[in-house]
Design a protein around this motif. Structure first.
Motif, PDB file in Angstrom:
ATOM      1  N   TYR A 281       0.831  -1.207   0.000  1.00 44.59           N
ATOM      2  CA  TYR A 281       0.000   0.000   0.000  1.00 44.59           C
ATOM      3  C   TYR A 281       0.868   1.261   0.000  1.00 44.59           C
ATOM      4  CZ  TYR A 281      -3.839  -3.176   1.144  1.00 44.59           C
ATOM      5  OH  TYR A 281      -4.753  -4.187   1.108  1.00 44.59           O
ATOM      6  N   ALA A 282       1.990   1.206   0.716  1.00 44.97           N
ATOM      7  CA  ALA A 282       2.923   2.335   0.682  1.00 44.97           C
ATOM      8  C   ALA A 282       3.494   2.519  -0.718  1.00 44.97           C
ATOM      9  CB  ALA A 282       4.046   2.118   1.698  1.00 44.97           C
ATOM     10  N   MET A 283       3.704   1.415  -1.430  1.00 51.14           N
ATOM     11  CA  MET A 283       4.222   1.490  -2.795  1.00 51.14           C
ATOM     12  C   MET A 283       3.261   2.264  -3.701  1.00 51.14           C
ATOM     13  SD  MET A 283       5.037  -1.677  -5.375  1.00 51.14           S
ATOM     14  CE  MET A 283       3.285  -1.977  -5.679  1.00 51.14           C
ATOM     15  N   TYR A 284       1.942   2.019  -3.555  1.00 53.35           N
ATOM     16  CA  TYR A 284       0.980   2.762  -4.367  1.00 53.35           C
ATOM     17  C   TYR A 284       1.152   4.268  -4.153  1.00 53.35           C
ATOM     18  CZ  TYR A 284      -1.459  -1.783  -4.443  1.00 53.35           C
ATOM     19  OH  TYR A 284      -1.787  -3.113  -4.588  1.00 53.35           O
ATOM     20  N   VAL A 285       1.300   4.661  -2.887  1.00 54.48           N
ATOM     21  CA  VAL A 285       1.446   6.089  -2.560  1.00 54.48           C
ATOM     22  C   VAL A 285       2.745   6.650  -3.130  1.00 54.48           C
ATOM     23  CG1 VAL A 285       1.624   7.753  -0.673  1.00 54.48           C
ATOM     24  CG2 VAL A 285       0.050   5.814  -0.478  1.00 54.48           C
ATOM     25  N   ILE A 286       3.830   5.879  -3.012  1.00 51.66           N
ATOM     26  CA  ILE A 286       5.129   6.358  -3.492  1.00 51.66           C
ATOM     27  C   ILE A 286       5.119   6.519  -5.011  1.00 51.66           C
ATOM     28  CG2 ILE A 286       7.567   5.735  -3.726  1.00 51.66           C
ATOM     29  CD1 ILE A 286       7.369   4.460  -0.947  1.00 51.66           C
ATOM     30  N   ILE A 287       4.490   5.604  -5.721  1.00 51.54           N
ATOM     31  CA  ILE A 287       4.390   5.725  -7.185  1.00 51.54           C
ATOM     32  C   ILE A 287       3.696   7.040  -7.549  1.00 51.54           C
ATOM     33  CG2 ILE A 287       3.328   4.772  -9.264  1.00 51.54           C
ATOM     34  CD1 ILE A 287       3.659   1.997  -8.000  1.00 51.54           C
ATOM     35  N   ALA A 288       2.566   7.309  -6.887  1.00 52.21           N
ATOM     36  CA  ALA A 288       1.828   8.540  -7.183  1.00 52.21           C
ATOM     37  C   ALA A 288       2.651   9.780  -6.825  1.00 52.21           C
ATOM     38  CB  ALA A 288       0.502   8.541  -6.414  1.00 52.21           C
ATOM     39  N   LEU A 289       3.327   9.750  -5.673  1.00 56.51           N
ATOM     40  CA  LEU A 289       4.119  10.902  -5.252  1.00 56.51           C
ATOM     41  C   LEU A 289       5.280  11.164  -6.211  1.00 56.51           C
ATOM     42  CD1 LEU A 289       4.295  10.414  -1.373  1.00 56.51           C
ATOM     43  CD2 LEU A 289       2.941  12.095  -2.643  1.00 56.51           C
ATOM     44  N   VAL A 290       5.953  10.102  -6.636  1.00 58.80           N
ATOM     45  CA  VAL A 290       7.078  10.286  -7.560  1.00 58.80           C
ATOM     46  C   VAL A 290       6.596  10.848  -8.888  1.00 58.80           C
ATOM     47  CG1 VAL A 290       8.868   9.088  -8.880  1.00 58.80           C
ATOM     48  CG2 VAL A 290       8.524   8.529  -6.470  1.00 58.80           C
ATOM     49  N   TYR A 291       5.484  10.317  -9.404  1.00 62.41           N
ATOM     50  CA  TYR A 291       4.974  10.802 -10.696  1.00 62.41           C
ATOM     51  C   TYR A 291       4.555  12.273 -10.602  1.00 62.41           C
ATOM     52  CZ  TYR A 291       2.034  11.485 -14.759  1.00 62.41           C
ATOM     53  OH  TYR A 291       1.473  11.987 -15.910  1.00 62.41           O
ATOM     54  N   VAL A 292       3.747  12.602  -9.597  1.00 62.19           N
ATOM     55  CA  VAL A 292       3.281  13.984  -9.457  1.00 62.19           C
ATOM     56  C   VAL A 292       4.451  14.916  -9.169  1.00 62.19           C
ATOM     57  CG1 VAL A 292       1.854  15.542  -8.078  1.00 62.19           C
ATOM     58  CG2 VAL A 292       0.978  13.297  -8.710  1.00 62.19           C
ATOM     59  N   GLY A 293       5.332  14.479  -8.281  1.00 61.09           N
ATOM     60  CA  GLY A 293       6.472  15.328  -7.944  1.00 61.09           C
ATOM     61  C   GLY A 293       7.405  15.557  -9.114  1.00 61.09           C
ATOM     62  N   LEU A 294       7.608  14.533  -9.921  1.00 60.30           N
ATOM     63  CA  LEU A 294       8.563  14.628 -11.023  1.00 60.30           C
ATOM     64  C   LEU A 294       8.070  15.546 -12.132  1.00 60.30           C
ATOM     65  CD1 LEU A 294      11.350  13.359 -11.512  1.00 60.30           C
ATOM     66  CD2 LEU A 294      10.226  11.567 -12.828  1.00 60.30           C
ATOM     67  N   ALA A 331      16.510   8.423  -3.795  1.00 57.20           N
ATOM     68  CA  ALA A 331      16.325   7.201  -4.591  1.00 57.20           C
ATOM     69  C   ALA A 331      16.828   5.980  -3.830  1.00 57.20           C
ATOM     70  CB  ALA A 331      17.053   7.340  -5.929  1.00 57.20           C
ATOM     71  N   GLY A 332      17.951   6.121  -3.128  1.00 57.60           N
ATOM     72  CA  GLY A 332      18.472   5.016  -2.335  1.00 57.60           C
ATOM     73  C   GLY A 332      17.518   4.615  -1.224  1.00 57.60           C
ATOM     74  N   ALA A 333      16.854   5.582  -0.591  1.00 59.48           N
ATOM     75  CA  ALA A 333      15.870   5.263   0.450  1.00 59.48           C
ATOM     76  C   ALA A 333      14.719   4.451  -0.112  1.00 59.48           C
ATOM     77  CB  ALA A 333      15.356   6.562   1.081  1.00 59.48           C
ATOM     78  N   ILE A 334      14.264   4.806  -1.313  1.00 55.64           N
ATOM     79  CA  ILE A 334      13.173   4.067  -1.939  1.00 55.64           C
ATOM     80  C   ILE A 334      13.602   2.635  -2.250  1.00 55.64           C
ATOM     81  CG2 ILE A 334      11.755   3.932  -4.026  1.00 55.64           C
ATOM     82  CD1 ILE A 334      11.705   6.981  -4.060  1.00 55.64           C
ATOM     83  N   TRP A 371      12.184   6.044 -18.675  1.00 58.53           N
ATOM     84  CA  TRP A 371      12.476   6.959 -17.582  1.00 58.53           C
ATOM     85  C   TRP A 371      11.235   7.689 -17.079  1.00 58.53           C
ATOM     86  CZ3 TRP A 371      15.526   5.906 -21.703  1.00 58.53           C
ATOM     87  CH2 TRP A 371      16.796   5.398 -21.422  1.00 58.53           C
ATOM     88  N   ASP A 372      10.096   7.031 -17.187  1.00 51.72           N
ATOM     89  CA  ASP A 372       8.828   7.550 -16.684  1.00 51.72           C
ATOM     90  C   ASP A 372       8.373   6.644 -15.544  1.00 51.72           C
ATOM     91  OD1 ASP A 372       5.682   7.323 -16.710  1.00 51.72           O
ATOM     92  OD2 ASP A 372       6.146   9.276 -17.568  1.00 51.72           O
ATOM     93  N   PRO A 373       8.002   7.187 -14.365  1.00 54.08           N
ATOM     94  CA  PRO A 373       7.676   6.319 -13.226  1.00 54.08           C
ATOM     95  C   PRO A 373       6.490   5.388 -13.468  1.00 54.08           C
ATOM     96  CG  PRO A 373       7.209   8.629 -12.744  1.00 54.08           C
ATOM     97  CD  PRO A 373       7.989   8.607 -14.009  1.00 54.08           C
ATOM     98  N   ILE A 374       5.467   5.862 -14.188  1.00 53.85           N
ATOM     99  CA  ILE A 374       4.303   5.009 -14.446  1.00 53.85           C
ATOM    100  C   ILE A 374       4.665   3.906 -15.433  1.00 53.85           C
ATOM    101  CG2 ILE A 374       1.945   4.943 -15.287  1.00 53.85           C
ATOM    102  CD1 ILE A 374       2.274   6.389 -12.632  1.00 53.85           C
ATOM    103  N   LYS A 375       5.327   4.253 -16.520  1.00 57.91           N
ATOM    104  CA  LYS A 375       5.715   3.246 -17.509  1.00 57.91           C
ATOM    105  C   LYS A 375       6.718   2.249 -16.928  1.00 57.91           C
ATOM    106  CE  LYS A 375       4.976   6.211 -21.564  1.00 57.91           C
ATOM    107  NZ  LYS A 375       5.627   6.877 -22.733  1.00 57.91           N
ATOM    108  N   ALA A 376       7.639   2.743 -16.106  1.00 61.14           N
ATOM    109  CA  ALA A 376       8.605   1.843 -15.472  1.00 61.14           C
ATOM    110  C   ALA A 376       7.905   0.889 -14.514  1.00 61.14           C
ATOM    111  CB  ALA A 376       9.666   2.654 -14.728  1.00 61.14           C
ATOM    112  N   THR A 377       6.866   1.372 -13.829  1.00 64.13           N
ATOM    113  CA  THR A 377       6.082   0.499 -12.949  1.00 64.13           C
ATOM    114  C   THR A 377       5.385  -0.593 -13.754  1.00 64.13           C
ATOM    115  OG1 THR A 377       5.726   2.261 -11.333  1.00 64.13           O
ATOM    116  CG2 THR A 377       4.150   0.436 -11.335  1.00 64.13           C
ATOM    117  N   LEU A 378       4.806  -0.232 -14.882  1.00 64.79           N
ATOM    118  CA  LEU A 378       4.146  -1.220 -15.731  1.00 64.79           C
ATOM    119  C   LEU A 378       5.150  -2.237 -16.270  1.00 64.79           C
ATOM    120  CD1 LEU A 378       1.702   1.119 -17.714  1.00 64.79           C
ATOM    121  CD2 LEU A 378       1.169  -0.386 -15.789  1.00 64.79           C
ATOM    122  N   ALA A 379       6.348  -1.767 -16.624  1.00 66.48           N
ATOM    123  CA  ALA A 379       7.383  -2.689 -17.093  1.00 66.48           C
ATOM    124  C   ALA A 379       7.786  -3.655 -15.987  1.00 66.48           C
ATOM    125  CB  ALA A 379       8.599  -1.895 -17.581  1.00 66.48           C
TER     126      ALA A 379
END
Length: 437
Positions: A281-294, A331-334, A371-379
């Motif tokens: 569940y934390a991963m879902y939040v981190i994906i969204a935060l990285v995409y929006v933040g980036l 990035a290392g923390a993630i 180099w896109d967080p959503i596409k990298a997640t799908l990959a």
């Protein structure tokens, strides 16, 4: 009046030249043709005349969907015909100087998967494919890959090639196991272990950042050395410290699954997404935060500008070294957080080299995801699905050779990166040290 007319006279040919030099890749049609031929040869040489059954829901689902039984030969050869048609259409599009759209690639992949699963189930001892278990297991195997891919996206977007993802995952797995074991309590132990895993990932990233950013050492070499260092250090500590004291130092309490009411009972997607542990569940939040933040914050704009053109970023007052250092640490923390999934969410103990190359698969997901967080997640999900597919085929007694099933995730990785990714361009300054003039 002369200057403007001369400007327009030279501008138009330049635009036509750019249009005429647009590169249209033949990778997709060639990959389509190769995969279609391989599947056709496989179905011809190993004919299965039985039926295949797909189970779409579990006993605890709110809505029960009946199983679907289809004819093996009819389904596989219908899919082959459709795959051939898609191959011809994609070749025609490339010949007409048009790129192959993503939706056509997705349709091809789905049809190829349906054909392969039907063939595998039709010849199995138990010809039933449990789709909820297959998808839920795929997400579970994808979790560390997704964390590693997000780490790679942030690092390379800021201009640092992070080959040390493998080491960061492994450090997170080791540290979380030890800390959670020492704390011992069912909920407090895993939570503190997750925090310790993130800290260990940051420490590995500190070393990478220091050598790559401050001392201008080749980033790939530093990453490889860090991987070897972490593997050697954790293996030594496991043999000398953890193994003799397993009850005290290597018996972490595992994270419990937390089903979300109603959502967890939806067929197919419920068991996959909403019957998971806290780290997922934390991963879902981190994906969204990285995409929006980036892509939608000032932080992301600065990060991307440093990775694309550090000199220009420096000109407008951005501290390039500091920006790279802290974002590589983030990035290392993630990545370290994702490494904790091995010990706290999956296995329940630390083992030597238990990441098993997940960091390098995550790097492939970064490239495949452009180099896109959503596409990298799908990959990463694709690679996790390929890994779990071999487990499912083994359980149902599929005739697929075990050697092929073991190499299936890596075959999918190679096909995805080399065949379907097409022409991509990473961040312009990734891997290039910035020396302020």
């Amino acid at each position: 009046m002369t200057a403007p007319s001369q400007h327009h006279a030279t501008a138009a040919p330049t635009e036509r030249t750019l249009d005429s030099t647009t590169v249209i890749s033949w990778k997709a049609p060639i990959s389509f043709a190769v995969i279609t031929v391989l599947l056709a040869v496989l179905f011809l040489t190993t004919r299965h005349g039985g039926d295949a059954t797909f189970r779409l829901s579990t006993g605890s689902d709110l809505i029960q969907i009946p199983e679907i039984t289809i004819s093996g030969p009819v389904t596989t050869w219908t899919c082959i015909i459709l795959l051939t048609a898609i191959t011809v259409v994609s070749a025609a599009m490339v010949r007409a100087k048009r790129s192959v759209p993503l939706w056509l690639i997705v349709i091809f992949a789905v049809l190829g998967l349906v054909a392969f699963l039907t063939w595998a189930a039709a010849g199995a001892r138990t010809p039933v494919i449990p789709l909820p278990g297959l998808l839920a297991g795929a997400l579970s195997l994808s979790v560390p890959l997704i964390f590693g891919a997000l780490c790679g996206v942030i690092s390379e977007r800021v201009g640092v090639i992070n080959i040390a993802i493998e080491g960061q995952l492994l450090a997170g797995a080791f540290t979380s196991a030890v800390v959670a074991s020492v704390i011992g309590q069912q909920w407090l132990g895993p939570i503190v272990g997750l925090a310790a895993a993130a800290v260990s990932g940051v420490l590995v990233a500190f070393v990478l950042a220091a050598f790559a950013i401050k001392y201008f050492v080749d980033q790939v070499i530093v990453g490889v050395v860090l991987n070897v260092l972490v593997i050697g250090l954790t293996s030594f500590l496991f043999s000398q410290v953890l193994a003799p004291n397993a009850a005290l130092l290597n018996s972490p309490p595992r994270l419990q699954r937390i089903p979300i009411p109603l959502l967890s009972e939806i067929p197919l997607i419920g068991p996959m997404f909403f019957r998971q542990t806290l780290i997922v569940y934390a991963m879902y939040v981190i994906i969204a935060l990285v995409y929006v933040g980036l892509f939608h914050t000032r932080w992301g704009l600065r990060l991307r500008s440093v990775g694309e053109h550090p000199q220009a970023a420096d000109t407008v007052g951005i501290n390039v070294a500091r920006t790279r250092f802290w974002n590589v640490s983030l990035a290392g923390a993630i990545a370290g957080f994702g490494g904790a999934f091995f010990t706290l969410g999956a296995v329940g103990a630390f083992n030597k080299e238990m990441t098993a190359g997940a960091g390098f698969i995550a790097l492939a997901a970064v490239i495949f995801g452009q180099w896109d967080p959503i596409k990298a997640t799908l990959a990463a999900l694709l690679f996790g699905f390929a890994s779990n597919l071999q487990n499912t085929l083994s359980v149902i007694g599929s005739p697929v050779p075990s050697e092929f099933m073991l190499m299936l995730p890596y075959v999918v990785t190679i096909l995805a990166v080399a065949g379907f990714v097409g022409k991509v361009r990473g961040p312009a300054s990734a891997g290039k040290p910035y020396i302020k003039s």
